[in-house]
Design an enzyme around this catalytic site. Structure first.
Site, PDB file in Angstrom:
ATOM      1  CG  HIS A  53       1.341   3.243  -2.314  1.00 24.60           C
ATOM      2  ND1 HIS A  53       2.544   2.619  -2.454  1.00 24.60           N
ATOM      3  CD2 HIS A  53       1.547   4.266  -1.442  1.00 24.60           C
ATOM      4  CE1 HIS A  53       3.446   3.210  -1.697  1.00 24.60           C
ATOM      5  NE2 HIS A  53       2.862   4.213  -1.070  1.00 24.60           N
ATOM      6  CG  ASP A  65      -2.627  -4.057  -8.620  1.00 26.21           C
ATOM      7  OD1 ASP A  65      -2.456  -3.281  -7.666  1.00 26.21           O
ATOM      8  OD2 ASP A  65      -2.490  -5.283  -8.544  1.00 26.21           O
TER       9      ASP A  65
HETATM   10  C1  GDG Z   1      -0.560  -1.614  -2.972  1.00 29.47           C
HETATM   11  C2  GDG Z   1      -1.206  -1.385  -4.348  1.00 29.47           C
HETATM   12  C3  GDG Z   1       1.070  -1.273  -5.351  1.00 29.47           C
HETATM   13  C4  GDG Z   1       1.377 -11.300  -1.311  1.00 29.47           C
HETATM   14  N1  GDG Z   1       1.001 -12.498  -0.797  1.00 29.47           N
HETATM   15  C5  GDG Z   1       1.981 -12.882   0.019  1.00 29.47           C
HETATM   16  C6  GDG Z   1       2.968 -11.893   0.009  1.00 29.47           C
HETATM   17  N2  GDG Z   1       2.570 -10.945  -0.822  1.00 29.47           N
HETATM   18  C7  GDG Z   1       3.379  -9.767  -1.125  1.00 29.47           C
HETATM   19  C8  GDG Z   1       3.870  -9.770  -2.542  1.00 29.47           C
HETATM   20  C9  GDG Z   1       4.137  -8.292  -2.784  1.00 29.47           C
HETATM   21  C10 GDG Z   1       3.074  -7.636  -1.914  1.00 29.47           C
HETATM   22  O1  GDG Z   1       2.628  -8.598  -0.966  1.00 29.47           O
HETATM   23  C11 GDG Z   1       1.859  -7.233  -2.722  1.00 29.47           C
HETATM   24  O2  GDG Z   1       2.144  -6.074  -3.402  1.00 29.47           O
HETATM   25  P1  GDG Z   1       1.231  -5.572  -4.610  1.00 29.47           P
HETATM   26  O3  GDG Z   1       1.965  -4.463  -5.249  1.00 29.47           O
HETATM   27  O4  GDG Z   1       0.987  -6.710  -5.521  1.00 29.47           O
HETATM   28  O5  GDG Z   1      -0.170  -5.183  -3.996  1.00 29.47           O
HETATM   29  P2  GDG Z   1      -0.897  -4.403  -2.759  1.00 29.47           P
HETATM   30  O6  GDG Z   1      -0.674  -5.098  -1.469  1.00 29.47           O
HETATM   31  O7  GDG Z   1      -2.317  -4.298  -3.165  1.00 29.47           O
HETATM   32  O8  GDG Z   1      -0.199  -2.959  -2.672  1.00 29.47           O
HETATM   33  C12 GDG Z   1      -0.311  -1.915  -5.452  1.00 29.47           C
HETATM   34  C13 GDG Z   1       1.620  -1.399  -3.946  1.00 29.47           C
HETATM   35  O9  GDG Z   1       0.699  -0.895  -2.978  1.00 29.47           O
HETATM   36  C14 GDG Z   1       2.928  -0.647  -3.790  1.00 29.47           C
HETATM   37  O10 GDG Z   1       2.791   0.683  -4.197  1.00 29.47           O
HETATM   38  O11 GDG Z   1       1.946  -1.949  -6.248  1.00 29.47           O
HETATM   39  O12 GDG Z   1      -0.870  -1.618  -6.723  1.00 29.47           O
HETATM   40  O13 GDG Z   1      -2.491  -2.000  -4.410  1.00 29.47           O
HETATM   41  O14 GDG Z   1       5.386  -7.914  -2.292  1.00 29.47           O
HETATM   42  O15 GDG Z   1       4.994 -10.599  -2.652  1.00 29.47           O
HETATM   43  N3  GDG Z   1       4.088 -11.941   0.724  1.00 29.47           N
HETATM   44  C15 GDG Z   1       4.259 -13.021   1.523  1.00 29.47           C
HETATM   45  N4  GDG Z   1       3.333 -14.038   1.582  1.00 29.47           N
HETATM   46  C16 GDG Z   1       2.193 -14.000   0.858  1.00 29.47           C
HETATM   47  O16 GDG Z   1       1.374 -14.931   0.928  1.00 29.47           O
HETATM   48  N5  GDG Z   1       5.360 -13.094   2.256  1.00 29.47           N
END
Ligand code: GDG
Length: 454
Positions: free
Chosen positions: A156, A363
């Protein structure tokens, strides 16, 4: 049809899945987490020692099988080697990495413990899909125990440039362990090229069309970017916009434009640099000063790792400094929340926001960028400002792409986004929404499991 077995570091408690959670895995895997699937991994709980056998619960036809981690294993495997060593190196930030040989030994032991607890649950034709950097060695442990099922792995997070990967003392052993899979999936072609480069420079292995032959087995390295369900996210955003908390938000803006950032509190997400860019924007574009309000939601994450605690302090300090310098009696430039907000509320806030600011230093993909686009009102869409160093950037060229290290460049993009005419915003949104719909969570799961079953 063969059963799908998903293996990931964390498996949520099915009783708690409706609460707010920050993290991309469950979002991206929704399509595969259906009746008949087995989801295996860590319960999120610690005990005196790591469990030898899994505890299984069936919920809506999906079996959740979990083990607890021993307190010492949790520290060395999870906080230590996974998040103190692999996470910063894979994000190409060696300055944040620590290496302790003892932690690596425990990492291997915990990967072995995952394999040991999974073995009795496996059936001969199961398709096994392992996720992410915490579990690089599980497939090798399964193979050593005689498992011949198809095993896939998806990374990821980014795969670092070969010269940086080599900084890891067990670089060679990690690559060899990864080659126990049949399929290895990456978010972007850039990550796959880095991996193939490391195989070539460290193991001397050539690749033909992404296929590597190792110990008489073929390993296919594929690019399968993760996505979201754009239409259901759009629906959630539309519903919330009618709700009372959304109205309160709009009233509190008093006609100003909202700019939003939503991230886990993690140094890879570029929050200090983002706050610096906002400060630069307020400095250099005084004409916009009272016209914008920046809301940053930063969900606490990995708080037991020292670097995450210092990041939190750094951001508290920067917030105070920006608001102290620029606030007026009736305007606060930066609203900063270190709480996890409910997902439906996040969706509604994206829709209200005129700018989505997504500026990680590095990322794997970044689902926030896709969610922000999905949540927009087609009649009056906002503008996505996106880091060139997020995996999402390669599939979202109509966003305003920025270098997150260049605070002047990000400040300029904020000004550009605020003054962008409606027809340009609509043209960019239409193109981006089509891409977010196409590279969806469902497509990701279908594509990866298709490779796995082939
Ligand atoms: C890893 C990789 C890759 C965030 N704050 C809140 C909240 N979130 C949710 C977002 C989004 C998710 O969390 C974050 O996803 P990301 O993709 O931005 O990042 P990582 O957690 O680092 O995930 C990343 C991912 O895996 C999938 O393969 O894209 O690069 O690092 O859905 O909305 N959700 C809620 N409250 C928050 O305060 N409910």
């Amino acid at each position: 049809m063969a059963r799908l077995v998903i293996v990931s570091n964390r498996v949520p408690d099915p009783a708690e899945t409706s609460g707010p959670r920050a993290g991309g895995l469950a979002v991206g895997l929704a399509e595969a987490l259906t009746s008949g699937t087995l989801w295996f991994g860590w319960s999120g709980k610690t005990a005196e020692t790591t469990s030898m056998t899994a505890n299984s619960v069936v919920h809506n036809g999906l079996t959740y099988a979990t083990i607890d981690l021993g307190e010492a294993d949790y520290k060395a495997y999870y906080l230590g080697f996974s998040n103190g060593t692999l996470w910063p190196i894979f994000h190409m930030m060696p300055g944040h990495a620590v290496f302790d040989r003892g932690d690596y030994v425990v990492y291997r032991e915990v990967n072995q413990a995952f394999a040991n607890a999974l073995l009795p649950l496996l059936e001969p034709d199961d398709l096994i899909w392992i996720h992410d950097y915490q579990l690089l060695g599980v497939a090798a442990a399964l193979r050593a125990a005689g498992v011949s099922n198809r095993i896939g792995f998806f990374l990821h997070i980014p795969f670092p440039a070969p010269a940086l990967f080599e900084v890891l003392p067990p670089a060679k052993a990690l690559l060899e362990a990864m080659l126990a899979h049949d399929i290895i999936g990456f978010q972007t072609s850039y990550d796959r090229a880095h991996f193939l480069g490391a195989l070539s420079s460290i193991l001397g292995l050539p690749a033909n069309d992404g296929v590597v032959t190792y110990r008489n087995r073929q390993v296919s390295c594929v690019v399968t970017p993760i996505g979201i369900d754009a239409d259901s996210f759009a629906q959630m955003a539309t519903n919330i916009a009618r709700r009372i908390d959304a109205r309160r938000m709009i009233e509190s803006l008093a006609g100003r434009a909202l700019m939003i950032g939503v991230d886990r509190l993690d140094y890879t997400k570029g929050l200090p640099e983002r706050f610096d860019a906002y400060r630069r924007f307020l400095q250099h574009y005084p004409e916009h000063r009272r016209q914008v309000s920046f809301l940053q939601i930063a969900a606490p994450s990995r708080e037991e790792v020292e670097r995450y605690r210092t990041l939190r302090e750094e951001l508290n300090h920067k917030t105070g400094s920006i608001n102290g310098a620029y606030s007026d009696f009736d305007w606060v430039p930066l609203r900063y929340m270190t709480r996890t907000a409910p997902r439906s509320m996040v969706a509604g806030l994206y829709r209200i926001a005129r700018i989505g600011l997504v500026t990680p230093l590095r990322d794997g993909m970044n689902l926030v960028a896709k969610e922000y686009i999905a949540a927009q009102n087609p009649a009056d869409p906002g503008v996505l400002i996106l880091s060139r160093f997020a995996g999402a950037a390669s599939g979202m060229p109509e966003a305003l792409l920025v270098n997150p290290f260049d605070v002047d460049g990000v400040a300029e993009a904020i000004s550009l986004a605020l003054t962008m005419p409606l027809d340009e915003r609509q043209a960019r949104y239409t193109a981006l929404m089509a891409r977010v719909r196409e590279v969806s969570a469902a497509a990701y799961c279908r594509e990866f499991t298709g490779w796995l079953a082939a």
